[in-house]
Structure formats: C-alpha cells, structure tokens
Design a protein around this motif. Sequence first.
Motif, PDB file in Angstrom:
ATOM      1  N   SER A  84       0.475   4.838   1.971  1.00  0.00           N
ATOM      2  CA  SER A  84      -0.465   4.767   3.090  1.00  0.00           C
ATOM      3  C   SER A  84       0.252   5.082   4.399  1.00  0.00           C
ATOM      4  CB  SER A  84      -1.095   3.377   3.168  1.00  0.00           C
ATOM      5  OG  SER A  84      -1.894   3.250   4.336  1.00  0.00           O
TER       6      SER A  84
ATOM      7  N   TRP B 119      -7.375   1.331   4.389  1.00  0.00           N
ATOM      8  CA  TRP B 119      -6.063   1.924   4.672  1.00  0.00           C
ATOM      9  C   TRP B 119      -6.112   3.420   4.418  1.00  0.00           C
ATOM     10  CZ3 TRP B 119      -1.788  -0.963   6.380  1.00  0.00           C
ATOM     11  CH2 TRP B 119      -2.021  -2.338   6.469  1.00  0.00           C
TER      12      TRP B 119
ATOM     13  N   LYS C 283       0.850  -1.193   0.000  1.00  0.00           N
ATOM     14  CA  LYS C 283       0.000   0.000   0.000  1.00  0.00           C
ATOM     15  C   LYS C 283       0.892   1.250   0.000  1.00  0.00           C
ATOM     16  CE  LYS C 283      -4.101  -2.051   0.652  1.00  0.00           C
ATOM     17  NZ  LYS C 283      -5.301  -1.868  -0.221  1.00  0.00           N
TER      18      LYS C 283
END
Length: 521
Positions: free
Chosen positions: A341, A408, A338
């Motif tokens: 994030s 997230w 991710k």
Amino acid sequence: MGTTGTTHQTHPVGFGAVAATYPARTAVVDPDGTQVTFGELAARCHQLSHALRAEGLVPGDCVVAMTPNRRAYYELRLAAGQIGLYLTPVSHHLTAPEIAYLVTDSEAKAVFVDASLLKAAGPALDEAGFADEGRFVIGGGEGGGGPWRDYEELLAGHPVTPPPDVTAGDVMGYTSGTTGRPKGVRKPLSGRPPEVTPFVRDFMARLDIRPGPGVHLVVSPLYHAAPGTFSSIALSFGHTVVVAERPDAEQILRLVERHRVNVLFTVPTMLHRIVRLPESVRNRYDTSSLRSVVHAGAPCPVEVKRRAIDCLGPVLTEFYGATEGSATALTTAEWLTKPGSVGYPLAGSELRIVDVEGRPLPAGETGTVYFRLPAPFEYFKDPAKTSGALLDGFFSAGDVGYVDEDGWLYLCDRRTDLILSGGVNIYPAEIEEVLLLSPEVADVAVIGVPDEEWGRRVVAVVQPEADVTPGAGLADRLIENCRSRLAGFKVPRRIEFTQRLPRTPSGKMLRREVRDRYANP
C-alpha cells in the motif's frame, strides 16, 4: 516567515519563530561543510526581501532560481515566501531552449543563477530575450551570455530586520515534462502572513516528522518539489538541514552517521541501491539516529521495501502525491499490515477510483486514481489542461490503482506506462519488481513495443550489476524467474541489456527515452 504558533510549548513552528527563539542553532550545512545559523539565514532572507521590493517586485510576481544544492536556494525560497512572490526552481540539467521556455512561460521578473551554471543559463536567457537588469549571479563571476548583477551587491545595505507587511508567497513548480511541455503548478496566494498550515502539520506527523531539534538530510535535487518542500518544512520545524549533492548509497549512510540524521527524503531507486550494498559496507555505519526515511516519487517494489526495513529499521515512511498535492501516507508499522500500500488518505483528502468513463469503482477494482487536493491549483495559463486533470473537483496524476475494503490505496502503474497486450492490461511495475529480485539486476524498465498479433508485447530493458556479464545466459535466467512468479502473458518476450537506464536526477525513469530506443524489434 511569521510565527504560526507551536505544536508544543517549547517548540516554535515557522521559520521566523524558530530564528527568533534559537538564532544560534545551525540551520543549513552546505555540501562543503559551511554552516549558517537560523539567525544568520533569517538576516540574509530579510535583506533579500527588502532588495526584491526595492527592485519593484510585487505580490504575484515570479522569480526563477537555478542553483545546485546550496544554501542560496533557501534564501530565495524564504525571501519570496514572505513578500508574496512565486519562486520557480529550474533544473540546471535542462537545455538552453528548455530553460528559456520556463523563464518565459513563468513570466519571471528576476532570475538568480549560481556562478557555476552561467554557461548554461546565459544563452538560455539570451534566447528568451530576458533583460540584463533582472539577471543575478550567486557566487560572483562574469560571462554566460551577458552582464550579470552580483547577488551580494543586491543584498548589501538592506535591513536585516523583517520587511513590513509580510505576506505569504509560494513555489510555482513545473511538472516534470517527461511527456509534452511542462506547466507551472500555481496555487492562489493566501494574502496572509506565512504559516505552517494544519494540513502540513498533520501530514508531517503521519510521517513521524515533528517540530523540535532534529537533523534533515537532503540527497535529491532541491529544484524538485518534494526535496525542496520537505527540507523547507524542516527549517520551519526547527531542524538543521544538511545538504548533499549527488551522494551515492554509501555516502548517504556516512552522512547519516556523521550528522546523526533523523529525517531523510529519498526515492525507491536509492533504497534499492542501499540494500544492494554489501552487508559489510552497510554495517560500517551507525544509522540508529534515523526516525523517518520518507520515500515517494515512484512505486517501491515490496521486496525492496522489506529489505530496506531490515537494513534501516522500522523507520520507512511513504506518501503518495504529485507536484499538485498529496493524498496518502503511511508508516512502517502500517505498511507491514498492508504490504504494497502507499497509504491511507490524509486529513481532508479523499480517494476516488474511476473507470475509463469516469464512473466510480468499488473497492478492489482497478481504475484511474483521483484524489481531493488540500488546496486548489491551476496550470499556469493553461485552463484546458487544468480542467482535463480534474473530475468533479478531484485530481488525477494519471496513476492506476485500487483501494481495499479498509480504504488503503495500492498503485499498479501509470496510465501512460500501461501495456495493452491482446486486450489485457499489463502493469510494468509488477514485472519490474520481479526482475529486481535478482541480485544480478541493478535497474530495469519494462515497456510495451508494437506487435502485429498482440498489439503490444512486453520487453524488459535490464541494467546488470557492474560485475555481471550480460548475454543470453542472463536473459534465460531472468525469464525463467519471471515464469515462476508471473502469469505467462506478463513474462517479457525479449530482454535487452544496457549499461545505464535513463533516470532524472530525482530517480524517475524516463520511459519515453527507453521506448524510443527499444520500440523496434
């Protein structure tokens, strides 16, 4: 400092439990190399607790600490933390009126000042009308605007055993005050013995920080919330805390190698400086002992973080929060799935993204970030500000971001830093990330300045690397790089150069100062 149990049979948790089990283990290493064991530190904390009670302080009272990065910070924090007091750490970089305000607003009953800071603290306490009998100097000395009582004399003669009826205190940190007057973040006292809560244990585990032998390196000012809290938790986990003061990037690597550091808390600015070190310099130092390099405090550009992972290994961890509380965390492995994030909600936390009218937004849409805190708080003596920061029990630090379909969190910028140009929202952090890709840029701040046609236009204030000559050529190269990576409306209309951008000692950009200086054409 009471025992709170263990997360493993052989690893006590809680400063008192660690000190009782491993009294000879090194607890703190000061910048000058002086060391103190857990047993010695516990004895001094107990003496201080007894002394403060003898001075008439009772649960709920506040004491102020104004010290450099030194062992005394932990003595004060641990002592206050076992007799129900609030400790307010104060930056020694503040002016006398600012210090006087904090002492007065916190309703401090005692003020502890390192001898090296008397010239700053004395006039401030005089301005606040603070009583002489409540002034204590650490390290000896006279002056600074009035008589001072000696810290060692305060402790002398008091028992080195735990005080009776221990009850948890807390830290009442003040918000940064980069806009408006700072306010104390005050949480209700539990009325129970000190403990490491399940929330804290889970939070630390998410950052790969666990009880047992370890070494924690402090490189940021302890009067800031995260460095002081993380290193205090380290002591409660049984880690040795190595304290440094204003180290540069290479010095940090040197300390990591020398002390075989496992945990380091830092800020994106320092990560940027580490990755900018010549490879030959970075390779001089063995950093293989690192397990968790925690960063927070500001958005970290994606490319800077990628380079830091390449330099230090898959040990970068991150969390998002504020003095009021924390909300998310993630590891390197999670971040690589991710990118960009700042984490997934901590246990018991919950995120909410809302529009300007406070209505919840769906995944993928950008709005103000709110999150549920692990514990209630109030801004001391300011119920209006407290209620203004909350929405249906959720708190916001004013950040703008969104959550993806998996929950997230991604940050765009702070609401106060957002630039509205021609009706379009422009996030400075996005532009700064692109500018920092240039090896010619040491630091950058992007601001919006008044524009008759657009409302605001984008200006980048750049601090070039030491060996780079500022001027039209560099400006053209930076703007061209922005054009290749950003939409046209995000490209800076003007680039200014400065020898150094204003940051707090913790690394936060003082954008108000930048805006004040460069707001005019």
